[in-house]
Design a protein around this motif. Structure first.
Motif, PDB file in Angstrom:
ATOM      1  N   UNK A 161       0.815  -1.220   0.000  1.00 25.29           N
ATOM      2  CA  UNK A 161       0.000   0.000   0.000  1.00 25.29           C
ATOM      3  C   UNK A 161       0.845   1.266   0.000  1.00 25.29           C
ATOM      4  N   UNK A 162       2.125   1.167   0.349  1.00 31.77           N
ATOM      5  CA  UNK A 162       2.914   2.374   0.587  1.00 31.77           C
ATOM      6  C   UNK A 162       2.957   3.318  -0.608  1.00 31.77           C
ATOM      7  N   UNK A 163       3.075   2.768  -1.805  1.00 29.65           N
ATOM      8  CA  UNK A 163       3.196   3.627  -2.995  1.00 29.65           C
ATOM      9  C   UNK A 163       1.900   4.369  -3.302  1.00 29.65           C
ATOM     10  N   UNK A 164       0.778   3.947  -2.728  1.00 32.02           N
ATOM     11  CA  UNK A 164      -0.520   4.579  -3.027  1.00 32.02           C
ATOM     12  C   UNK A 164      -0.921   5.611  -1.974  1.00 32.02           C
ATOM     13  N   UNK A 165      -0.128   5.762  -0.917  1.00 44.12           N
ATOM     14  CA  UNK A 165      -0.528   6.620   0.199  1.00 44.12           C
ATOM     15  C   UNK A 165      -0.143   8.075  -0.053  1.00 44.12           C
ATOM     16  N   UNK A 166      -0.944   9.024   0.461  1.00 45.92           N
ATOM     17  CA  UNK A 166      -0.679  10.443   0.216  1.00 45.92           C
ATOM     18  C   UNK A 166       0.490  10.970   1.036  1.00 45.92           C
ATOM     19  N   UNK A 167       1.264  11.858   0.436  1.00 42.91           N
ATOM     20  CA  UNK A 167       2.337  12.529   1.168  1.00 42.91           C
ATOM     21  C   UNK A 167       1.748  13.318   2.327  1.00 42.91           C
ATOM     22  N   UNK A 168       2.506  13.458   3.395  1.00 43.69           N
ATOM     23  CA  UNK A 168       2.074  14.282   4.516  1.00 43.69           C
ATOM     24  C   UNK A 168       1.078  13.618   5.447  1.00 43.69           C
ATOM     25  N   UNK A 169       0.828  12.329   5.265  1.00 48.57           N
ATOM     26  CA  UNK A 169      -0.145  11.629   6.111  1.00 48.57           C
ATOM     27  C   UNK A 169       0.446  11.342   7.493  1.00 48.57           C
ATOM     28  N   UNK A 170      -0.452  11.230   8.476  1.00 49.24           N
ATOM     29  CA  UNK A 170      -0.101  10.672   9.778  1.00 49.24           C
ATOM     30  C   UNK A 170      -0.179   9.151   9.630  1.00 49.24           C
ATOM     31  N   UNK A 171       0.904   8.449   9.864  1.00 50.99           N
ATOM     32  CA  UNK A 171       0.934   6.999   9.670  1.00 50.99           C
ATOM     33  C   UNK A 171       1.069   6.307  11.023  1.00 50.99           C
ATOM     34  N   UNK A 172       0.200   5.339  11.270  1.00 52.26           N
ATOM     35  CA  UNK A 172       0.159   4.611  12.535  1.00 52.26           C
ATOM     36  C   UNK A 172       0.318   3.118  12.259  1.00 52.26           C
ATOM     37  N   UNK A 173       1.309   2.526  12.872  1.00 51.69           N
ATOM     38  CA  UNK A 173       1.581   1.095  12.688  1.00 51.69           C
ATOM     39  C   UNK A 173       1.093   0.374  13.936  1.00 51.69           C
ATOM     40  N   UNK A 174      -0.023  -0.356  13.783  1.00 45.95           N
ATOM     41  CA  UNK A 174      -0.705  -0.979  14.919  1.00 45.95           C
ATOM     42  C   UNK A 174      -1.028  -2.441  14.621  1.00 45.95           C
ATOM     43  N   UNK A 175      -0.167  -3.147  13.922  1.00 44.24           N
ATOM     44  CA  UNK A 175      -0.527  -4.501  13.497  1.00 44.24           C
ATOM     45  C   UNK A 175      -0.340  -5.506  14.647  1.00 44.24           C
ATOM     46  N   UNK A 176      -0.765  -6.733  14.374  1.00 39.40           N
ATOM     47  CA  UNK A 176      -0.696  -7.825  15.351  1.00 39.40           C
ATOM     48  C   UNK A 176       0.613  -8.579  15.273  1.00 39.40           C
ATOM     49  N   UNK A 177       1.487  -8.188  14.353  1.00 37.84           N
ATOM     50  CA  UNK A 177       2.672  -8.972  14.019  1.00 37.84           C
ATOM     51  C   UNK A 177       3.916  -8.083  14.162  1.00 37.84           C
ATOM     52  N   UNK A 178       4.791  -8.373  15.121  1.00 27.68           N
ATOM     53  CA  UNK A 178       5.975  -7.535  15.343  1.00 27.68           C
ATOM     54  C   UNK A 178       6.883  -7.493  14.119  1.00 27.68           C
ATOM     55  N   UNK A 179       7.002  -8.608  13.411  1.00 26.38           N
ATOM     56  CA  UNK A 179       7.869  -8.616  12.220  1.00 26.38           C
ATOM     57  C   UNK A 179       7.282  -7.738  11.121  1.00 26.38           C
ATOM     58  N   UNK A 180       5.963  -7.781  10.957  1.00 28.25           N
ATOM     59  CA  UNK A 180       5.312  -6.892   9.993  1.00 28.25           C
ATOM     60  C   UNK A 180       5.469  -5.437  10.430  1.00 28.25           C
ATOM     61  N   UNK A 181       5.309  -5.185  11.724  1.00 28.12           N
ATOM     62  CA  UNK A 181       5.541  -3.831  12.248  1.00 28.12           C
ATOM     63  C   UNK A 181       6.925  -3.338  11.827  1.00 28.12           C
ATOM     64  N   UNK A 182       7.921  -4.196  12.005  1.00 35.02           N
ATOM     65  CA  UNK A 182       9.296  -3.778  11.714  1.00 35.02           C
ATOM     66  C   UNK A 182       9.481  -3.490  10.225  1.00 35.02           C
ATOM     67  N   UNK A 183       8.959  -4.369   9.395  1.00 37.74           N
ATOM     68  CA  UNK A 183       9.094  -4.166   7.940  1.00 37.74           C
ATOM     69  C   UNK A 183       8.426  -2.862   7.517  1.00 37.74           C
ATOM     70  N   UNK A 184       7.238  -2.590   8.093  1.00 38.43           N
ATOM     71  CA  UNK A 184       6.539  -1.343   7.762  1.00 38.43           C
ATOM     72  C   UNK A 184       7.323  -0.132   8.230  1.00 38.43           C
ATOM     73  N   UNK A 185       7.787  -0.154   9.459  1.00 38.26           N
ATOM     74  CA  UNK A 185       8.528   0.986  10.004  1.00 38.26           C
ATOM     75  C   UNK A 185       9.787   1.249   9.188  1.00 38.26           C
ATOM     76  N   UNK A 186      10.506   0.191   8.870  1.00 45.36           N
ATOM     77  CA  UNK A 186      11.751   0.366   8.099  1.00 45.36           C
ATOM     78  C   UNK A 186      11.463   0.988   6.732  1.00 45.36           C
ATOM     79  N   UNK A 187      10.417   0.513   6.051  1.00 45.23           N
ATOM     80  CA  UNK A 187      10.068   1.059   4.733  1.00 45.23           C
ATOM     81  C   UNK A 187       9.561   2.495   4.833  1.00 45.23           C
ATOM     82  N   UNK A 188       8.757   2.785   5.856  1.00 46.29           N
ATOM     83  CA  UNK A 188       8.209   4.131   6.023  1.00 46.29           C
ATOM     84  C   UNK A 188       9.304   5.143   6.333  1.00 46.29           C
TER      85      UNK A 188
END
Length: 280
Positions: A161-188
């Protein structure tokens, strides 16, 4: 700064679509000789303006006042009488009364990754607070009851989804999976075009993520942009609704420009009362 012709209504609609603040200036009444009749409108932002209420020094004064409102951000409506001879130095010699309406379309974009208990409490709250909410999870069944107006996106890999998200957004990572959390945070953080990146979790989780990011070569300046734990620390409680309120309060406080402990800062108790229907 650019002056554009065209329809004020089309310009206002485009500002709404973009979530951009603007002032709608309307000639309420006229007396004597004036360049435009009552009802003429123009749209003004910090950099541009569209349509016209008469041009010349009158328009210059109107744009100046509108931009002062945009910069101050406090007064939503003002009415000003402008004598065209004395103040605007226009040869018409009449006078106009102008209504200035400051319009801020919503609170901006909020992206929520995850559909667990906290996210399910938070998403309706953000929608009620006029955020444009993008809700993303890899479990379609948990997104099926998304509130009206929320853009719910089911993806097997939420990183898509990252390439489709608007610039300047407030992004909140609240998933159930710590590894997914990490991958999202690193990419963001690696492609930081957001207003803020917040991660749910304890201070221990935050330290582990920061250590791992550094080990993976992430510059310290980018790591420092991660907010974890996310939300106002002054909001007590660890139940999902309390955590959701803390996160919403943090987003609103950042939007208001208020700092914790200063006059004008949001009081979480006031926020909770405001959101009472959502907390039942």
């Amino acid at each position: 700064m650019a002056l554009h012709g065209g329809s004020w209504a089309a310009a206002a609609a485009e500002r709404e679509r973009r979530g951009e603040a603007y002032v709608l200036a309307t000639v309420l009444s006229t007396a004597g000789s004036t360049p435009r009749e009552a009802g003429a409108k123009m749209v003004i932002t910090g950099e541009d303006s569209w349509a016209s209420i008469g041009g010349g020094q009158l328009e210059f004064l109107v744009i100046q006042r509108a931009r002062a409102m945009l910069a101050g951000g406090t007064t939503q409506q003002q009415v000003a009488g402008i004598p065209l001879g004395a103040e605007a130095r226009q040869c018409c010699g009449g006078s106009v009364s102008v209504l200035f309406e400051l319009i801020r379309p919503g609170e901006g974009d909020a992206v929520v990754f995850g559909a667990g208990h906290v996210a399910r409490a938070l998403v309706p709250m953000l929608a009620e607070l006029a955020f444009r909410v993008h809700w993303i999870d890899n479990r379609a069944e948990l997104l099926s009851a998304s509130p009206p107006g929320v853009r719910a996106v089911h993806l097997a890999d939420p990183l898509d989804a990252l390439s489709t998200l608007p610039d300047g957004a407030e992004v909140l990572v609240l998933t159930h999976d710590h590894e997914l959390d990490y991958r999202l945070v690193r990419a963001l953080l690696a492609d930081f075009r957001w207003r803020n990146v917040g991660l749910i979790g304890s201070r221990t989780k935050a330290e582990r993520f920061r250590t791992r990011l550094a080990r993976d070569g992430m510059p310290a300046a980018l790591i420092d942009r991660l907010e974890c734990p996310v939300g106002l620390a002054t909001v007590p409680g660890k139940r999902p609704m309390a955590v959701a309120i803390a996160i919403a309060a943090g987003l609103l406080q950042r939007g208001s420009g208020a700092d914790e402990g200063r006059d004008g800062a949001l009081d979480w108790r006031q926020l909770r009362r405001l959101l009472e229907p959502a907390t039942e």
